[in-house]
Design a protein around this motif. Structure first.
Motif, PDB file in Angstrom:
ATOM      1  N   SER A 266       0.851  -1.188   0.000  1.00  0.00           N
ATOM      2  CA  SER A 266       0.000   0.000   0.000  1.00  0.00           C
ATOM      3  C   SER A 266       0.878   1.226   0.000  1.00  0.00           C
ATOM      4  CB  SER A 266      -0.913   0.018   1.230  1.00  0.00           C
ATOM      5  OG  SER A 266      -0.171   0.032   2.409  1.00  0.00           O
ATOM      6  N   GLY A 267       0.864   1.962  -1.107  1.00  0.00           N
ATOM      7  CA  GLY A 267       1.684   3.155  -1.204  1.00  0.00           C
ATOM      8  C   GLY A 267       1.108   4.297  -0.407  1.00  0.00           C
ATOM      9  N   ALA A 268       1.959   5.283  -0.116  1.00  0.00           N
ATOM     10  CA  ALA A 268       1.513   6.433   0.672  1.00  0.00           C
ATOM     11  C   ALA A 268       0.448   7.225  -0.066  1.00  0.00           C
ATOM     12  CB  ALA A 268       2.717   7.325   0.995  1.00  0.00           C
ATOM     13  N   ALA A 269       0.636   7.415  -1.360  1.00  0.00           N
ATOM     14  CA  ALA A 269      -0.360   8.181  -2.108  1.00  0.00           C
ATOM     15  C   ALA A 269      -1.703   7.469  -2.122  1.00  0.00           C
ATOM     16  CB  ALA A 269       0.137   8.405  -3.540  1.00  0.00           C
ATOM     17  N   ALA A 270      -1.667   6.137  -2.280  1.00  0.00           N
ATOM     18  CA  ALA A 270      -2.913   5.372  -2.275  1.00  0.00           C
ATOM     19  C   ALA A 270      -3.611   5.469  -0.931  1.00  0.00           C
ATOM     20  CB  ALA A 270      -2.630   3.914  -2.620  1.00  0.00           C
ATOM     21  N   ALA A 271      -2.836   5.446   0.138  1.00  0.00           N
ATOM     22  CA  ALA A 271      -3.420   5.557   1.481  1.00  0.00           C
ATOM     23  C   ALA A 271      -4.114   6.888   1.656  1.00  0.00           C
ATOM     24  CB  ALA A 271      -2.332   5.385   2.532  1.00  0.00           C
ATOM     25  N   ALA A 272      -3.466   7.964   1.202  1.00  0.00           N
ATOM     26  CA  ALA A 272      -4.064   9.287   1.339  1.00  0.00           C
ATOM     27  C   ALA A 272      -5.342   9.386   0.522  1.00  0.00           C
ATOM     28  CB  ALA A 272      -3.066  10.359   0.905  1.00  0.00           C
ATOM     29  N   THR A 273      -5.320   8.819  -0.670  1.00  0.00           N
ATOM     30  CA  THR A 273      -6.489   8.908  -1.536  1.00  0.00           C
ATOM     31  C   THR A 273      -7.655   8.105  -0.995  1.00  0.00           C
ATOM     32  OG1 THR A 273      -5.059   9.199  -3.447  1.00  0.00           O
ATOM     33  CG2 THR A 273      -7.320   8.515  -3.878  1.00  0.00           C
TER      34      THR A 273
ATOM     35  N   ARG B 196       1.118  26.188   0.979  1.00  0.00           N
ATOM     36  CA  ARG B 196       0.655  27.554   1.166  1.00  0.00           C
ATOM     37  C   ARG B 196      -0.693  27.791   0.505  1.00  0.00           C
ATOM     38  NH1 ARG B 196       5.207  31.198   2.329  1.00  0.00           N
ATOM     39  NH2 ARG B 196       4.567  32.714   0.774  1.00  0.00           N
ATOM     40  N   ALA B 197      -0.996  26.997  -0.529  1.00  0.00           N
ATOM     41  CA  ALA B 197      -2.305  27.086  -1.178  1.00  0.00           C
ATOM     42  C   ALA B 197      -3.336  26.192  -0.509  1.00  0.00           C
ATOM     43  CB  ALA B 197      -2.177  26.704  -2.652  1.00  0.00           C
ATOM     44  N   ALA B 198      -2.912  25.462   0.544  1.00  0.00           N
ATOM     45  CA  ALA B 198      -3.774  24.529   1.267  1.00  0.00           C
ATOM     46  C   ALA B 198      -4.273  23.409   0.359  1.00  0.00           C
ATOM     47  CB  ALA B 198      -4.954  25.254   1.918  1.00  0.00           C
ATOM     48  N   HIS B 199      -3.434  22.979  -0.582  1.00  0.00           N
ATOM     49  CA  HIS B 199      -3.735  21.816  -1.431  1.00  0.00           C
ATOM     50  C   HIS B 199      -3.096  20.593  -0.761  1.00  0.00           C
ATOM     51  CE1 HIS B 199      -4.139  24.665  -5.153  1.00  0.00           C
ATOM     52  NE2 HIS B 199      -5.173  24.735  -4.330  1.00  0.00           N
ATOM     53  N   TYR B 200      -3.707  20.155   0.318  1.00  0.00           N
ATOM     54  CA  TYR B 200      -3.075  19.164   1.176  1.00  0.00           C
ATOM     55  C   TYR B 200      -3.046  17.766   0.565  1.00  0.00           C
ATOM     56  CZ  TYR B 200      -3.633  22.942   4.515  1.00  0.00           C
ATOM     57  OH  TYR B 200      -3.586  24.165   5.144  1.00  0.00           O
ATOM     58  N   THR B 201      -4.032  17.428  -0.236  1.00  0.00           N
ATOM     59  CA  THR B 201      -4.011  16.114  -0.884  1.00  0.00           C
ATOM     60  C   THR B 201      -2.833  16.012  -1.840  1.00  0.00           C
ATOM     61  OG1 THR B 201      -6.414  15.898  -0.700  1.00  0.00           O
ATOM     62  CG2 THR B 201      -5.303  14.503  -2.316  1.00  0.00           C
TER      63      THR B 201
ATOM     64  N   ASP C 126      -7.617  11.305   4.080  1.00  0.00           N
ATOM     65  CA  ASP C 126      -6.717  12.009   4.989  1.00  0.00           C
ATOM     66  C   ASP C 126      -5.422  12.277   4.236  1.00  0.00           C
ATOM     67  OD1 ASP C 126      -4.955  12.887   6.890  1.00  0.00           O
ATOM     68  OD2 ASP C 126      -5.131  11.143   8.199  1.00  0.00           O
ATOM     69  N   PRO C 127      -5.080  13.551   3.964  1.00  0.00           N
ATOM     70  CA  PRO C 127      -3.867  13.839   3.191  1.00  0.00           C
ATOM     71  C   PRO C 127      -2.596  13.322   3.839  1.00  0.00           C
ATOM     72  CG  PRO C 127      -5.274  15.790   3.366  1.00  0.00           C
ATOM     73  CD  PRO C 127      -5.846  14.772   4.301  1.00  0.00           C
ATOM     74  N   ALA C 128      -2.616  13.127   5.152  1.00  0.00           N
ATOM     75  CA  ALA C 128      -1.416  12.670   5.859  1.00  0.00           C
ATOM     76  C   ALA C 128      -1.409  11.171   6.103  1.00  0.00           C
ATOM     77  CB  ALA C 128      -1.294  13.406   7.198  1.00  0.00           C
ATOM     78  N   ALA C 129      -2.373  10.444   5.533  1.00  0.00           N
ATOM     79  CA  ALA C 129      -2.531   9.023   5.863  1.00  0.00           C
ATOM     80  C   ALA C 129      -1.294   8.201   5.550  1.00  0.00           C
ATOM     81  CB  ALA C 129      -3.744   8.458   5.124  1.00  0.00           C
TER      82      ALA C 129
ATOM     83  N   ALA D  82      -9.828  28.011   1.583  1.00  0.00           N
ATOM     84  CA  ALA D  82      -9.088  26.745   1.502  1.00  0.00           C
ATOM     85  C   ALA D  82     -10.036  25.588   1.803  1.00  0.00           C
ATOM     86  CB  ALA D  82      -7.926  26.757   2.488  1.00  0.00           C
ATOM     87  N   PRO D  83     -10.701  25.045   0.804  1.00  0.00           N
ATOM     88  CA  PRO D  83     -11.684  23.986   1.034  1.00  0.00           C
ATOM     89  C   PRO D  83     -11.127  22.789   1.808  1.00  0.00           C
ATOM     90  CG  PRO D  83     -11.878  24.815  -1.203  1.00  0.00           C
ATOM     91  CD  PRO D  83     -10.658  25.458  -0.614  1.00  0.00           C
ATOM     92  N   GLN D  84      -9.856  22.433   1.598  1.00  0.00           N
ATOM     93  CA  GLN D  84      -9.307  21.284   2.316  1.00  0.00           C
ATOM     94  C   GLN D  84      -9.004  21.620   3.775  1.00  0.00           C
ATOM     95  OE1 GLN D  84      -6.292  18.960   0.320  1.00  0.00           O
ATOM     96  NE2 GLN D  84      -7.073  19.512  -1.684  1.00  0.00           N
ATOM     97  N   GLU D  85      -8.797  22.885   4.067  1.00  0.00           N
ATOM     98  CA  GLU D  85      -8.521  23.288   5.445  1.00  0.00           C
ATOM     99  C   GLU D  85      -9.723  23.035   6.348  1.00  0.00           C
ATOM    100  OE1 GLU D  85      -6.010  25.027   8.438  1.00  0.00           O
ATOM    101  OE2 GLU D  85      -5.518  24.576   6.344  1.00  0.00           O
TER     102      GLU D  85
END
Length: 431
Positions: free
Chosen positions: A113-120, A159-164, A124-127, A393-396
């Motif tokens: 399970s890759g980190a990007a797949a976990a986040a998606t 800085r743009a709050a694009h956390y994903t 959770d962007p930090a998953a 910032a919608p993700q914030e």
């Protein structure tokens, strides 16, 4: 055998685990629990079995006697648990073995399970960060200008709050930066260490926003890499995120002491160092406020304000600006934490949020204003501020802390038009 009230078992375990830089997954693997079960234990929602609790004490280096009168049955079994043999040496060896097993279990869990797949998959962007930190992807070194450009791109996402997007990029960036640093020598290695430190700073920032245990590991590594760079500015930036993790674990006093010490070592005559010093003072002020230390908090805020009066606004810092607007934002947050939100009303009224340079910082300003109004019992104004967070910032607004604030507002006594739809849209209300 009776049960006694006393120490907060969850707080003891959580604090010791954070200090030892052990994740909930690793502690659970060492004690026969899942990460979610460890989370419930730390929240005092689940009482561990006696044998498991003793193993936690062993793994975390907690004296079992500290648990007397909590969730541990009072009796001789707790008071007399010892390790036979030369105590200091054998305990240290035993703990290292336990931690090695826990780390291995944590690493094994990420296979397939890759980190990007976990986040998606989790939303959770930090998953994926926690797993990636203990097992960075394979990467080759790159030219330093290219690595710097990649790091700037990641900072732009933060800085743009694009956390994903940031969560997907960080594992690869960390791996590439580490490989580049390891392959370099001399001055080039110092430069690569500075870039690696900033990549870890971004990781710690994102993990802190998502209340992830990865923040501890990332912040610690950020400071190690920053010190290797020999540059005071990355050291200050890394010190700030490490202090945030200390504060979040309840060690606000240690965070304040650490920040003020690091701030004193920065050159106040050099603009960038002085600007970083200001951000350390601001973080120290908020940390002191969370501990209820009003005098220290306000003194640090006043010192930071004096700094920005003497210096021009410096927009080139890595994640936080040293500006008058930032002083005002932190003052509102500190006053909220001190339980005097009404004192922040005039500060908020004079704050021109539209002039703040980044979406992440504008969202932070509206977040503190939302908390201010909520603490004062003004539900409509709280909701207005939350909608501003979403606009910036919608993700914030989907962060755990913001979802909790939205949920608290939703189930409060006031009825606010549009709030339920907002809660559903931002994840605060289960569909």
């Amino acid at each position: 055998m009776g049960m006694a009230t006393g120490p907060d078992i969850g707080a003891i375990i959580r604090g010791a685990r954070a200090t030892a830089r052990i994740t909930q997954t690793q502690l659970g693997a060492a004690c026969g629990y899942s990460a979610s079960a460890i989370s419930r234990i730390e929240a005092n929602k689940l009482r561990p079995e006696h044998s498991a609790l003793l193993r936690m004490c062993e793994v975390l280096g907690i004296q079992p006697e500290r648990m007397r009168g909590s969730a541990v049955p009072v009796g001789a079994a707790v008071a007399t648990v010892t390790v036979v043999g030369p105590a200091d040496e054998e305990n240290a060896v035993r703990r290292r073995k336990l931690l090695t097993g826990a780390f291995a279990a944590g690493a094994t869990a990420i296979v397939g399970s890759g980190a990007a797949a976990a986040a998606t998959s989790s939303g959770d962007p930090a998953a994926g960060l926690e797993d990636a930190l203990f097992r960075l992807p394979a990467a080759d070194p790159v030219a330093l200008p290219l690595l710097t450009a990649q790091t700037i791109k990641a900072r732009t996402a933060f800085r743009a709050a694009h956390y994903t997007d940031l969560g997907r990029a960080l594992p690869g960036l960390l791996a590439t930066a580490a490989a580049t640093r390891d392959a370099a020598t001399g001055h080039a290695r110092q430069q690569a260490s500075a870039v690696l430190a900033r990549a870890y700073v971004l990781t710690a920032e994102l993990a802190s926003k998502q209340h992830s245990d990865a923040a501890w590991v990332a912040a610690d590594r950020a400071l190690s890499a920053a010190r290797e760079s020999g540059s005071p500015v990355p050291v200050g930036e890394a010190s700030r995120v490490l202090a945030i993790t200390m504060r979040r674990s309840g060690r606000w006093s240690s965070a304040v002491q650490f920040l003020t010490r690091e701030a004193a070592e920065l050159d106040a005559a050099e603009q960038r160092s002085a600007a970083v010093r200001t951000t350390l003072l601001l973080t120290g002020a908020y940390s002191a406020a969370t501990g209820g230390n009003r005098s220290t908090s306000l003194a640090l805020l006043d010192e930071a304000e004096e700094d920005v009066r003497r210096l021009p606004d410096i927009p080139g810092l890595f994640t936080v600006e040293a500006t008058r607007a930032q002083v005002d934002i932190y003052r509102i947050g500190a006053l909220n934490a001190l339980g005097t939100p009404d004192e922040g009303v005039n500060v908020a009224a004079g704050l021109n949020i539209g002039h703040i340079l980044t979406a992440e910082r504008r969202a932070r300003a509206w977040t503190d204003i939302a908390r201010m109004h909520h603490a004062m019992g003004d539900a409509p104004q709280t909701f207005t501020a939350l909608r501003h967070v979403e606009q910036e910032a919608p993700q914030e607004v989907r962060r755990p802390a913001l979802r909790a604030l939205t949920s608290d507002l939703l189930y409060g006594p006031a009825r606010v038009q549009g709030l339920r739809e907002f809660a559903a849209r931002t994840g605060a209300l289960a569909s």
